[in-house]
Write an enzyme that holds these catalytic residues in place. Structure first.
Site, PDB file in Angstrom:
ATOM      1  N   ASP A 189       2.239   5.754  -6.837  1.00  8.69           N
ATOM      2  CA  ASP A 189       3.637   5.780  -5.776  1.00  8.69           C
ATOM      3  C   ASP A 189       4.679   5.825  -6.493  1.00  8.69           C
ATOM      4  OD1 ASP A 189       2.623   5.860  -3.226  1.00  8.69           O
ATOM      5  OD2 ASP A 189       2.449   3.662  -2.958  1.00  8.69           O
ATOM      6  N   HIS A 222      -2.211  -2.192  -9.605  1.00 11.73           N
ATOM      7  CA  HIS A 222      -3.370  -1.744  -8.741  1.00 11.73           C
ATOM      8  C   HIS A 222      -4.548  -2.715  -8.372  1.00 11.73           C
ATOM      9  CE1 HIS A 222      -6.009   1.321  -7.053  1.00 11.73           C
ATOM     10  NE2 HIS A 222      -5.107   1.893  -6.717  1.00 11.73           N
ATOM     11  N   HIS A 250       0.806  -1.095   0.068  1.00 16.48           N
ATOM     12  CA  HIS A 250       0.220  -0.081  -0.031  1.00 16.48           C
ATOM     13  C   HIS A 250       0.842   1.258  -0.006  1.00 16.48           C
ATOM     14  CE1 HIS A 250      -3.420   2.318   0.668  1.00 16.48           C
ATOM     15  NE2 HIS A 250      -4.077   2.173   1.664  1.00 16.48           N
TER      16      HIS A 250
HETATM   17  C1  LIG Z   1      -1.144   4.034  -3.357  1.00 15.26           C
HETATM   18  C2  LIG Z   1      -1.271   2.657  -3.343  1.00 15.26           C
HETATM   19  O1  LIG Z   1      -1.436   2.077  -2.371  1.00 15.26           O
HETATM   20  S1  LIG Z   1      -1.101   2.091  -4.762  1.00 15.26           S
HETATM   21  C3  LIG Z   1      -0.402   0.278  -4.524  1.00 15.26           C
HETATM   22  C4  LIG Z   1       0.969   0.470  -4.079  1.00 15.26           C
HETATM   23  N1  LIG Z   1       1.383  -0.978  -4.041  1.00 15.26           N
HETATM   24  C5  LIG Z   1       2.399  -1.329  -4.898  1.00 15.26           C
HETATM   25  O2  LIG Z   1       2.981  -0.687  -5.811  1.00 15.26           O
HETATM   26  C6  LIG Z   1       2.954  -2.671  -4.543  1.00 15.26           C
HETATM   27  C7  LIG Z   1       2.962  -3.536  -5.953  1.00 15.26           C
HETATM   28  N2  LIG Z   1       1.805  -3.723  -6.455  1.00 15.26           N
HETATM   29  C8  LIG Z   1       1.034  -4.812  -5.852  1.00 15.26           C
HETATM   30  O3  LIG Z   1       1.493  -5.540  -5.238  1.00 15.26           O
HETATM   31  C9  LIG Z   1      -0.188  -5.295  -6.354  1.00 15.26           C
HETATM   32  O4  LIG Z   1      -0.426  -4.740  -7.959  1.00 15.26           O
HETATM   33  C10 LIG Z   1      -1.423  -4.433  -5.568  1.00 15.26           C
HETATM   34  C11 LIG Z   1      -1.242  -4.985  -4.263  1.00 15.26           C
HETATM   35  C12 LIG Z   1      -1.238  -3.019  -5.708  1.00 15.26           C
HETATM   36  C13 LIG Z   1      -2.800  -4.863  -6.133  1.00 15.26           C
HETATM   37  O5  LIG Z   1      -2.718  -6.294  -6.054  1.00 15.26           O
HETATM   38  P1  LIG Z   1      -3.899  -7.421  -6.688  1.00 15.26           P
HETATM   39  O6  LIG Z   1      -5.313  -6.493  -6.728  1.00 15.26           O
HETATM   40  O7  LIG Z   1      -3.934  -8.562  -6.276  1.00 15.26           O
HETATM   41  O8  LIG Z   1      -3.167  -7.418  -8.422  1.00 15.26           O
HETATM   42  P2  LIG Z   1      -3.742  -8.020  -9.540  1.00 15.26           P
HETATM   43  O9  LIG Z   1      -4.800  -8.907  -9.201  1.00 15.26           O
HETATM   44  O10 LIG Z   1      -3.917  -6.784 -10.644  1.00 15.26           O
HETATM   45  O11 LIG Z   1      -2.514  -8.807  -9.946  1.00 15.26           O
HETATM   46  C14 LIG Z   1      -2.448  -9.683 -11.010  1.00 15.26           C
HETATM   47  C15 LIG Z   1      -1.421 -10.174 -11.448  1.00 15.26           C
HETATM   48  O12 LIG Z   1      -0.349  -9.223 -11.594  1.00 15.26           O
HETATM   49  C16 LIG Z   1       0.893  -9.538 -10.854  1.00 15.26           C
HETATM   50  N3  LIG Z   1       1.391  -8.257 -10.267  1.00 15.26           N
HETATM   51  C17 LIG Z   1       0.686  -7.465  -9.802  1.00 15.26           C
HETATM   52  N4  LIG Z   1       1.259  -6.177  -9.660  1.00 15.26           N
HETATM   53  C18 LIG Z   1       2.446  -6.498  -9.675  1.00 15.26           C
HETATM   54  C19 LIG Z   1       3.821  -6.013  -9.243  1.00 15.26           C
HETATM   55  N5  LIG Z   1       3.953  -4.677  -9.037  1.00 15.26           N
HETATM   56  N6  LIG Z   1       4.949  -6.754  -9.794  1.00 15.26           N
HETATM   57  C20 LIG Z   1       4.963  -7.869 -10.300  1.00 15.26           C
HETATM   58  N7  LIG Z   1       3.842  -8.453 -10.561  1.00 15.26           N
HETATM   59  C21 LIG Z   1       2.595  -7.955 -10.109  1.00 15.26           C
HETATM   60  C22 LIG Z   1       0.171 -10.379  -9.495  1.00 15.26           C
HETATM   61  O13 LIG Z   1       1.105 -11.159  -8.641  1.00 15.26           O
HETATM   62  C23 LIG Z   1      -0.835 -11.135 -10.357  1.00 15.26           C
HETATM   63  O14 LIG Z   1      -0.240 -12.388 -10.763  1.00 15.26           O
HETATM   64  P3  LIG Z   1      -0.963 -13.725 -10.593  1.00 15.26           P
HETATM   65  O15 LIG Z   1      -1.991 -13.877 -11.337  1.00 15.26           O
HETATM   66  O16 LIG Z   1       0.331 -14.602 -11.251  1.00 15.26           O
HETATM   67  O17 LIG Z   1      -0.968 -13.969  -9.216  1.00 15.26           O
HETATM   68  O1  LIG Z   2      -6.983   2.112  -3.773  1.00 11.96           O
HETATM   69  C1  LIG Z   2      -6.110   1.326  -3.446  1.00 11.96           C
HETATM   70  O2  LIG Z   2      -6.068   0.064  -3.450  1.00 11.96           O
HETATM   71  C2  LIG Z   2      -4.781   1.911  -3.070  1.00 11.96           C
HETATM   72  C3  LIG Z   2      -4.535   3.414  -3.547  1.00 11.96           C
HETATM   73  O3  LIG Z   2      -4.383   3.638  -4.662  1.00 11.96           O
HETATM   74  C4  LIG Z   2      -4.713   4.475  -2.471  1.00 11.96           C
HETATM   75  O4  LIG Z   2      -5.001   4.103  -1.500  1.00 11.96           O
HETATM   76  O5  LIG Z   2      -4.597   5.519  -2.875  1.00 11.96           O
END
Ligand SMILES: CC(=O)SCCNC(=O)CCNC(=O)[C@H](O)C(C)(C)COP(=O)(O)OP(=O)(O)OC[C@H]1O[C@@H](n2cnc3c(N)ncnc32)[C@H](O)[C@@H]1OP(=O)(O)O
Ligand SMILES: O=C([O-])CC(=O)C(=O)O
Length: 375
Positions: free
Chosen positions: A312, A261, A222
């Site tokens: 981010d 996301h 997050h």
């Molecule tokens: C302001 C914020 O909070 S924005 C979010 C900040 N967090 C990050 O940047 C962390 C990196 N990103 C992630 O871990 C994820 O994309 C999350 C937590 C943001 C969303 O998670 P989910 O909703 O579960 O992602 P989603 O369903 O789109 O994932 C689909 C596939 O892509 C992969 N994937 C998603 N994001 C990433 C990533 N950043 N790097 C590599 N692989 C990824 C997942 O592992 C998944 O693969 P699988 O089907 O083989 O398991």
């Molecule tokens: O909506 C989410 O899951 C994460 C995010 O981008 C935020 O909190 O700004």
């Protein structure tokens, strides 16, 4: 991923867990709106305090309302001596998100919310005090300096930079901080906001809701992703190295922080805004590495996985170019998201039912208790 993404499955994905009038995320048309306003318009033309007012009080302020609001906030910036003493006891190697959590929680002890009618005033107090909580601890533990927590800066972004760097920030940096705080302010039922709402639904106090939300925002999936993204991009000294490194991380199935996301399918509308400001700052500081490295990772992630930068990713280089230490990136997010969290707490309280979902039981069948001597 863009086309295939389905909003269902684990993590309550795609399930409606309540109602909100605060924001829309990923709906058709504008990607992100706060009370009906496109975040890109707010980031271009509004001040963060206007957006805070919009979220917390329901409408954009008039000039007079904004002046009164910023005046109120600027009078609430100083920290009580007891809180300064607590901050002085937190070691330099503590995580600044733990500092924010403790600072918020401690303020709740000495200035408690005794009645929900105080919710707006307590939120305004936290909004005004958070930059000083972060910077007082940081400057004391890292520079041995007890800073003055009051500045004459007109806005929260400028106030934060002034406390951190002990000098008046440039207009450009104040503008970028303002944009950043607007972009991070609110995002529907994300993990930290949902945490705040769950806590609010028990009729707990505001400080408990915000402290709990800070704990949820801390994680690298997050809010913590902006710090993790910085640590990644600074490992590379050229775009070529970044491409090779990214391919390697993907081959090892590493998570690449700052990409993907839970809700957006093929882009995060906040990204284009912060990326443009990162580029401006890169030009200002004469950067020839970090921005090109970030772009190379961005391009590789899209080509290889159809994964896009979220809010981010370019925040990492943006903050870095303004001389902000990496460990303070996520606490800045707290200073902004407090507005969304608190607005959700107000909304939950106004139409409350305790949030208590059900679990699907997957454990062993019911069985007979075996006394300890017989096990
Ligand atoms: C302001 C914020 O909070 S924005 C979010 C900040 N967090 C990050 O940047 C962390 C990196 N990103 C992630 O871990 C994820 O994309 C999350 C937590 C943001 C969303 O998670 P989910 O909703 O579960 O992602 P989603 O369903 O789109 O994932 C689909 C596939 O892509 C992969 N994937 C998603 N994001 C990433 C990533 N950043 N790097 C590599 N692989 C990824 C997942 O592992 C998944 O693969 P699988 O089907 O083989 O398991
Ligand atoms: O909506 C989410 O899951 C994460 C995010 O981008 C935020 O909190 O700004």
């Amino acid at each position: 991923m863009a086309e295939a993404k389905v909003l269902s499955g684990a993590g309550l994905r795609g399930q409606v867990a309540g109602q909100t009038a605060l924001s829309t995320v990923g709906q058709s048309g504008a990607g992100l709106t706060y009370r009906g306003y496109d975040v890109r318009d707010l980031a271009a033309d509004a001040q963060f305090e206007e957006v805070a007012y919009l979220l917390l009080y329901g409408e954009l302020p008039t000039k007079a309302q904004l002046a009164a609001y910023t005046e109120k906030l600027s009078k609430l910036r100083d920290l009580p001596q007891a809180l300064k003493e607590v901050l002085e006891r937190i070691p330099a190697d503590a995580h600044p998100m733990d500092v924010m959590r403790t600072g918020c929680s401690f303020l709740g002890n000495i200035e408690p919310e005794s009645d929900f009618s105080e919710q707006h005033d307590k939120t305004d107090r936290l909004l005004a005090a958070f930059p000083a909580i972060m910077c007082y601890w940081y400057r004391f533990s890292h520079d041995g300096k007890r800073i003055n927590c009051v500045t004459d800066e007109a806005c929260i972004g400028g106030h934060f930079l002034h406390l951190l760097h002990d000098k008046k920030p440039s207009e450009l940096h104040v503008k970028v901080m303002n944009v950043s705080l607007i972009l991070y302010a609110e995002h529907e039922f994300n993990a930290s906001t949902f945490t705040a709402r769950v806590c609010a639904s028990t009729l707990s106090d505001l400080y408990s809701c915000i402290t709990a939300a800070i704990g949820s925002l801390r994680g690298p999936l997050h809010g913590g992703a902006n710090e993790a993204a910085m640590e990644m991009i600074e490992r590379f000294s050229s775009p070529e190295e970044a491409v090779e490194g990214t391919l390697g991380m993907l081959a090892r199935k590493d998570k690449i922080m700052g990409f993907g996301h839970a809700i957006y399918k093929d882009n995060d509308p906040r990204n284009e805004v912060i990326k443009a400001w990162s580029k401006k700052l890169a030009d200002e500081v004469g950067d020839t590495v970090l921005f090109p490295v970030s772009e190379a990772i961005d391009k590789t992630m899209w080509e290889q996985k159809k994964l896009f930068p979220n809010a981010d990713f370019y925040h990492a280089s943006t903050y870095h170019f303004m001389g902000i230490p990496t460990k303070l990136f996520t606490p800045i997010f707290v200073c902004s998201r407090l507005t969304g969290w608190a607005a959700h707490v107000f909304e939950q309280r106004a139409n409350n039912r305790i949030i208590r979902p059900s679990a699907e039981y997957v454990g062993v069948e019911q069985r007979k208790f075996v006394p300890i001597e017989q096990r």
